[in-house]
Enzyme design. Structure first.
Site, PDB file in Angstrom:
ATOM      1  NE  ARG A  18      -2.074  -1.432   3.481  1.00 40.57           N
ATOM      2  CZ  ARG A  18      -2.356  -1.088   4.724  1.00 40.57           C
ATOM      3  NH1 ARG A  18      -3.461  -0.416   5.005  1.00 40.57           N
ATOM      4  NH2 ARG A  18      -1.560  -1.421   5.714  1.00 40.57           N
ATOM      5  CG  ASN A  36      -3.900  -4.566   3.810  1.00 39.40           C
ATOM      6  OD1 ASN A  36      -3.331  -4.474   2.730  1.00 39.40           O
ATOM      7  ND2 ASN A  36      -3.249  -4.505   4.955  1.00 39.40           N
TER       8      ASN A  36
END
Length: 89
Positions: A18, A36
């Site tokens: 990320r 996520n």
């Protein structure tokens, strides 16, 4: 502006995926988020110029050094992301 939702599967959680996506997206002038998902994948929603979205899509195929990308799903989205910048959720 066009928007795209990507779902990236493989070893993509716990490997700075990320954060790496955020760095790439900001460098490309995109806004959106990466988060996520419960199944171990990462969802990326990005809005911006088509060429920048394509560059992000190419980067997502490999991700950061510690990641192993098995698949990248992609769908166009109509809704605009209201966030400024690129968030990690």
């Amino acid at each position: 502006m066009p928007g795209v939702r990507f779902v990236v599967s493989g070893r993509v959680q716990g490997v700075c995926f990320r954060a790496g996506t955020r760095t790439q997206a900001l460098g490309l002038g995109l806004r959106g988020y990466a988060k996520n998902l419960p199944d171990g994948s990462v969802e990326v929603v990005a809005v911006g110029e088509a060429q920048a979205l394509e560059a992000l899509a190419q980067w997502l195929e490999d991700g950061p050094a510690l990641a192993r990308v098995d698949a990248v799903g992609r769908e166009d989205v109509d809704e605009d992301v209201q966030a400024n910048g690129f968030a990690i959720l």
